[in-house]
Design a protein around this motif. Sequence first.
Motif, mmCIF file in Angstrom:
data_model
loop_
_atom_site.group_PDB
_atom_site.id
_atom_site.type_symbol
_atom_site.label_atom_id
_atom_site.label_comp_id
_atom_site.label_asym_id
_atom_site.label_seq_id
_atom_site.Cartn_x
_atom_site.Cartn_y
_atom_site.Cartn_z
ATOM 1 N N LEU A 283 -3.266 -2.158 -6.400
ATOM 2 C CA LEU A 283 -3.295 -2.047 -4.945
ATOM 3 C C LEU A 283 -3.521 -3.414 -4.312
ATOM 4 C CD1 LEU A 283 -5.357 1.242 -4.496
ATOM 5 C CD2 LEU A 283 -2.878 0.939 -4.714
ATOM 6 N N SER B 241 0.828 -1.207 0.000
ATOM 7 C CA SER B 241 0.000 0.000 0.000
ATOM 8 C C SER B 241 0.860 1.254 0.000
ATOM 9 C CB SER B 241 -0.932 0.014 1.220
ATOM 10 O OG SER B 241 -1.949 -0.947 1.103
ATOM 11 N N ASP C 241 -6.372 -2.748 0.877
ATOM 12 C CA ASP C 241 -5.826 -1.400 0.740
ATOM 13 C C ASP C 241 -6.846 -0.373 1.211
ATOM 14 O OD1 ASP C 241 -3.540 0.248 -0.744
ATOM 15 O OD2 ASP C 241 -5.474 1.214 -1.144
#
Length: 387
Positions: free
Chosen positions: A287, A49, A291
């Motif tokens: 991602l 992240s 996330d």
Amino acid sequence: MHRIDDEQRRIRLGRRHLLAPSVRASSAPAVADAVVALHSTDAATLHLSVCARLSEPGIALMERALYDEVSLVRLLSMRNTLFTVSSGFAPFVDAANARAVAAKERRTFLKHLEADGKGLDARWLADAEQETVAVLAERGRASGSELSAAVPALRTKITVFPGTRQETVQGVASRVIRLLAAEGRIRRDRPRGSWTSSQFRWTASGPWPSSPTATAQAEVARRWLHAYGPGTEADLKWWTGWGLRETRTALAAVGAEEVLLDGGAAGWIAPGDLGPEPPVEPWAALLPSLDPSAMGWADRGFQLQADHRAALFDRAGNIGPTVWWNGRIVGGWAQRADGEIVWRLLSDVGQDGSALIESEASRLTAWVGDTRITPRFRTPMERELTA
């Protein structure tokens, strides 16, 4: 009532969550503050992240922030979940959420000790905790197994849920260590394995500065509104794990302003945040599971088509690795056993979108290197892509 449409919400997400290349950050704490808090149940998620939002991603930078500078800290907080926040924000999260979580953890553990019938009580627990902290103070850091070897009380076993179908015998070490960490008396240090490992060593720590709960909750709400607003009352309640009264009190305390969302729902924004967010350049992102850009709202309708959900979520509601295009979740990705990053699109993004997604996959491959990543919470699409 002022209206903020879904397109403006997606523009805000791209800029405020540092996902467009032109707004990426140069430090890990800056990323944490931008998204308020980073999910850390899965150790790999935290690093993925942050690095997705850094202009120059790298594990060395993350490890320096976590273990050398301690400018990032992990706290058991919102929804009784492990999050990572900046050290400057940590006292507010501690007062707003973590203290209540720790108190509940202590009550639950003491009930298990009492039900076991061996005479283990609060005094026994306090002695075990004191000895554990003393060992860490002397050694500097130690793993859970090393602590168990040094502290006899940690080798105790108890029977939990006696007389029920759930009856089982458990060691107390992980519960004692978890409780000490929840109360801020110890903290997670470098893992025993790579950055994807959750087998942490532990080191002694100190309590966070005291702050009134209501004041801290107002600060958490204020930051959430800036990063995720507009959002609904239900979104903030879900994200924080607060009750409805706490949620409404925090919104009132910061002077949140009500706006109209697409579909007719009422949303809330930070005071004075009515103006439109300037557009950013077209952007794509890969991602990780859990996330914050996908987990910041209870209702994700402005970013996720309903018919995409089954492929991207597990049965418990955890979102897996996602592919993004200009604020929309358009597919999922995975890493195969040979290290290749693969993805599948659920929406048409055109040639420009596909090219940017390809570029992001190459960027991810470059900094991940030889590391292999398997999400803790696996979803249908992630499993299919790695089959």
